[in-house]
Design a protein around this motif. Structure first.
Motif, PDB file in Angstrom:
ATOM      1  N   VAL A 197       0.838  -1.200   0.000  1.00 58.14           N
ATOM      2  CA  VAL A 197       0.000   0.000   0.000  1.00 58.14           C
ATOM      3  C   VAL A 197       0.875   1.254   0.000  1.00 58.14           C
ATOM      4  O   VAL A 197       0.607   2.221  -0.725  1.00 58.14           O
ATOM      5  CB  VAL A 197      -0.947  -0.002   1.213  1.00 58.14           C
ATOM      6  CG1 VAL A 197      -1.686   1.326   1.323  1.00 58.14           C
ATOM      7  CG2 VAL A 197      -1.948  -1.147   1.112  1.00 58.14           C
ATOM      8  N   ALA A 198       1.936   1.232   0.808  1.00 61.43           N
ATOM      9  CA  ALA A 198       2.845   2.379   0.853  1.00 61.43           C
ATOM     10  C   ALA A 198       3.495   2.613  -0.500  1.00 61.43           C
ATOM     11  O   ALA A 198       3.639   3.761  -0.949  1.00 61.43           O
ATOM     12  CB  ALA A 198       3.906   2.155   1.924  1.00 61.43           C
TER      13      ALA A 198
ATOM     14  N   LEU B  96       2.292   1.712  -3.488  1.00 62.93           N
ATOM     15  CA  LEU B  96       1.292   2.134  -4.474  1.00 62.93           C
ATOM     16  C   LEU B  96       0.888   3.597  -4.288  1.00 62.93           C
ATOM     17  O   LEU B  96       0.434   4.247  -5.242  1.00 62.93           O
ATOM     18  CB  LEU B  96       0.058   1.242  -4.376  1.00 62.93           C
ATOM     19  CG  LEU B  96       0.238  -0.214  -4.820  1.00 62.93           C
ATOM     20  CD1 LEU B  96      -1.006  -1.024  -4.500  1.00 62.93           C
ATOM     21  CD2 LEU B  96       0.572  -0.300  -6.302  1.00 62.93           C
ATOM     22  N   THR B  97       1.041   4.104  -3.073  1.00 64.67           N
ATOM     23  CA  THR B  97       0.650   5.491  -2.800  1.00 64.67           C
ATOM     24  C   THR B  97       1.843   6.432  -2.702  1.00 64.67           C
ATOM     25  O   THR B  97       1.683   7.611  -2.373  1.00 64.67           O
ATOM     26  CB  THR B  97      -0.153   5.559  -1.489  1.00 64.67           C
ATOM     27  OG1 THR B  97       0.631   5.011  -0.413  1.00 64.67           O
ATOM     28  CG2 THR B  97      -1.450   4.773  -1.608  1.00 64.67           C
ATOM     29  N   ALA B  98       3.039   5.910  -2.992  1.00 64.12           N
ATOM     30  CA  ALA B  98       4.248   6.734  -2.836  1.00 64.12           C
ATOM     31  C   ALA B  98       4.456   7.703  -3.988  1.00 64.12           C
ATOM     32  O   ALA B  98       5.173   8.688  -3.843  1.00 64.12           O
ATOM     33  CB  ALA B  98       5.481   5.844  -2.689  1.00 64.12           C
ATOM     34  N   GLY B  99       3.868   7.420  -5.137  1.00 65.77           N
ATOM     35  CA  GLY B  99       4.056   8.297  -6.298  1.00 65.77           C
ATOM     36  C   GLY B  99       4.669   7.573  -7.472  1.00 65.77           C
ATOM     37  O   GLY B  99       4.002   7.347  -8.490  1.00 65.77           O
ATOM     38  N   PRO B 100       5.961   7.159  -7.385  1.00 66.52           N
ATOM     39  CA  PRO B 100       6.580   6.448  -8.510  1.00 66.52           C
ATOM     40  C   PRO B 100       5.908   5.100  -8.736  1.00 66.52           C
ATOM     41  O   PRO B 100       5.476   4.448  -7.781  1.00 66.52           O
ATOM     42  CB  PRO B 100       8.037   6.255  -8.041  1.00 66.52           C
ATOM     43  CG  PRO B 100       8.232   7.242  -6.950  1.00 66.52           C
ATOM     44  CD  PRO B 100       6.908   7.412  -6.292  1.00 66.52           C
ATOM     45  N   PRO B 101       5.790   4.657  -9.978  1.00 68.33           N
ATOM     46  CA  PRO B 101       5.205   3.339 -10.249  1.00 68.33           C
ATOM     47  C   PRO B 101       6.067   2.224  -9.667  1.00 68.33           C
ATOM     48  O   PRO B 101       7.257   2.417  -9.395  1.00 68.33           O
ATOM     49  CB  PRO B 101       5.153   3.274 -11.781  1.00 68.33           C
ATOM     50  CG  PRO B 101       6.154   4.281 -12.242  1.00 68.33           C
ATOM     51  CD  PRO B 101       6.177   5.363 -11.219  1.00 68.33           C
ATOM     52  N   LEU B 102       5.472   1.058  -9.510  1.00 69.53           N
ATOM     53  CA  LEU B 102       6.198  -0.064  -8.916  1.00 69.53           C
ATOM     54  C   LEU B 102       7.471  -0.393  -9.686  1.00 69.53           C
ATOM     55  O   LEU B 102       8.486  -0.770  -9.091  1.00 69.53           O
ATOM     56  CB  LEU B 102       5.290  -1.302  -8.862  1.00 69.53           C
ATOM     57  CG  LEU B 102       4.166  -1.294  -7.828  1.00 69.53           C
ATOM     58  CD1 LEU B 102       3.357  -2.592  -7.930  1.00 69.53           C
ATOM     59  CD2 LEU B 102       4.723  -1.145  -6.420  1.00 69.53           C
TER      60      LEU B 102
END
Length: 280
Positions: free
Chosen positions: A59-60, A62-68
């Protein structure tokens, strides 16, 4: 002042025959509640805890900004720039991580039966277990690498650095020990222990296999969706093998081989090879 009935009964001693009356056996529902609590405790101290942290980590991410695809996770990281202190930390981490394995084996041997023999973790068939383990490693590892590369290309898998230990004479032995620790923890707890306890709780066979496989996938979620799917498939194959053969040792061998190839290979392969595989 007269004594109570209970006090007179205490003076009377044990019943005829000299033996105290036995406590009534717990009912089936009480046993089931105790086993359920035991499973949650064991998982909470080991892979279940890892699964919760992995979900929060995903979750962190996915919500951090940069794509995985642009994020990185590191396995087997150094814990100190001082080599012998780093070695000490690594060995302590490996040793303490094996305590849930000891706990699971201890609990499964509560009826006096050897848990090692019960799970097929013994050395009665060394060559057969080795052969089956290597075969399972190839069956899982080759498609798994392809799935990882595909996941990187699709952007649903983070870049996994399998080893970031400082170079020292003990680096490869520690990586091998880490691989063995992972194998024992995951196969004994997520397969052997969990499947035995769920069977005692009268879960259906499909539900038992699904629970084992989903647990395996869940604590790999920090690596992204690709490793989650790959490990769920691996979990289904390993759980079905255990259901049929009742031996966890080949699974330990297979998992150790997979992790040794990943950990030591990552440390030994040229950087351009790793780049071509999308792992650096």
């Amino acid at each position: 002042m007269g004594r109570t009935v209970d006090e007179r009964a205490d003076d009377a001693g044990p019943p005829a025959g000299g033996r105290p009356s036995a406590a009534p056996a717990p009912g089936e529902r009480a046993v089931a509640r105790r086993l359920t609590a035991e499973v949650w405790i064991v998982l909470g101290l080991s892979l279940g805890q890892s699964a919760v942290y992995a979900v929060v980590s995903l979750v962190a991410r996915l919500t951090a900004g940069p794509p995985l695809a642009e994020q990185t996770t590191t396995l087997n990281a150094s814990q100190s720039p001082r080599p012998y202190l780093d070695l000490t930390y690594q060995l302590l981490s490996i040793g303490f991580a094996l305590l849930p394995v000891a706990l699971a084996l201890y609990l499964l041997s509560g009826n006096g039966r050897s848990a090692v023999r019960r799970l097929g973790l013994d050395r009665t068939r060394p060559w057969r277990d080795l052969g089956v383990g290597v075969g399972l490693a190839a069956l899982i590892g080759i498609p798994g690498l392809g799935l990882y590369v595909a996941g990187r290309a699709l952007g649903i898998t983070v870049e996994v650095q399998a080893s970031a230990l400082n170079e020292a004479w003990w680096t490869v032995p520690v990586l091998i020990l880490a691989a063995l620790q992972n194998a024992l923890l995951e196969e004994v707890v997520a397969v052997g222990y969990l499947m035995e306890r769920l069977r005692e709780l009268r879960w259906s066979t499909p539900a038992i296999i699904a629970a084992s496989a989903l647990l395996r996938g869940s604590y790999h979620l920090y690596q992204g969706w690709g490793p989650f799917v790959g490990n769920v498939v691996m979990g289904i194959v390993f759980a079905e093998y255990y259901r049929r053969r009742r031996r966890v040792m080949p699974l330990v061998v297979a998992h150790t081989v997979l992790d040794v190839v990943a950990f030591v290979g990552y440390a030994a392969l040229p950087e351009e090879w790793l780049e071509s595989l999308g792992v650096t």
